[in-house]
Design a protein around this motif. Structure first.
Motif, PDB file in Angstrom:
ATOM      1  N   ARG A 198      36.308  39.965  29.223  1.00 17.63           N
ATOM      2  CA  ARG A 198      36.512  40.727  30.457  1.00 17.63           C
ATOM      3  C   ARG A 198      37.864  40.408  31.090  1.00 17.63           C
ATOM      4  O   ARG A 198      38.556  41.297  31.592  1.00 17.63           O
ATOM      5  N   ASN A 202      40.901  43.084  31.691  1.00 16.01           N
ATOM      6  CA  ASN A 202      41.410  43.268  33.045  1.00 16.01           C
ATOM      7  C   ASN A 202      42.935  43.084  33.088  1.00 16.01           C
ATOM      8  O   ASN A 202      43.652  43.828  33.776  1.00 16.01           O
ATOM      9  N   HIS A 206      45.827  45.805  34.342  1.00 13.90           N
ATOM     10  CA  HIS A 206      46.665  45.535  35.497  1.00 13.90           C
ATOM     11  C   HIS A 206      48.097  45.100  35.138  1.00 13.90           C
ATOM     12  O   HIS A 206      48.996  45.209  35.968  1.00 13.90           O
TER      13      HIS A 206
END
Length: 212
Positions: A198, A202, A206
């Motif tokens: 995860r 992420n 970003h």
């Protein structure tokens, strides 16, 4: 790594203090970073009468009949009884690799070198520290009793002799958990595999420029 839970094993004694890692696995065998295949070279300069080199067929080498691990009564030993400061010297992880590859699973001594001790537990070997007088008694019993075996239970932290004498030993709780469950550093990290996945996804969302 292989988990350690319970062991009922034949004991072999090496009655020497301050056995260093160069004696356990001499320097010429450190060229390989594979964890397997070092067992034949364990204690090479003590087990054999000729100089050892990587890649040799050790089955054809002349053996020292006076060295304990060459003696018939100790063939198949999985417990090594040693003296204080076992594993001193360099921090080579190859030393516990060789011990484990040879078939040893537990080591008993009054003390171990710190880095060596940690390397053992990261490779499924159990180093057990007992009082010097207890180790003295075990040496005497092994010498007097061919086929001497010890029962080692990590969960209860007990070493039991053939006469039924149960000897307790101390163990750091976290290290005990790791050895009982066969968790080395990689295994510990992989327990958080989903969280790691995860996090990486992420970051890609970003900070995509980092992955171009």
């Amino acid at each position: 790594m292989k988990a350690f839970t319970v062991l009922d094993g034949l004991v072999a004694p090496i009655d020497r203090a301050n056995v260093d890692t160069d004696a356990i696995l001499p320097k010429q065998f450190l060229k390989s970073i594979q964890r397997s295949g070092f067992g034949p070279y364990l204690f090479d300069e003590w087990r054999y009468l000729d100089p050892g080199e990587p890649g040799q067929d050790c089955s054809q080498r002349p053996r020292n009949p006076d060295f304990v691990l060459n003696q018939p009564r100790y063939q198949g030993a999985s417990v090594l009884l040693v003296r204080e400061n076992f594993g001193c010297g360099s921090s080579r992880e190859h030393a516990p690799w060789a011990l484990e590859d040879f078939g040893l699973r537990a080591l008993i001594a009054p003390s171990f070198a710190d880095i060596f001790c940690n390397n053992c537990m990261k490779n499924g070997l159990l180093p057990i520290v007992l009082e010097a007088n207890v180790v003295d008694r075990l040496f005497a019993e092994v010498d007097a009793t061919p086929g001497y075996r010890l029962h080692v239970d990590l969960a209860t932290q007990l070493v039991t002799t053939p006469s039924g004498d149960a000897i307790s030993f101390s163990m750091d709780p976290f290290k005990k958990h790791c050895v009982l469950n066969g968790l080395d550093d990689i295994g510990l990290a992989l327990q958080h595999e989903e969280a790691i996945r995860r996090y990486e996804l992420n970051r890609i969302r970003h900070e995509p420029w980092l992955f171009l």
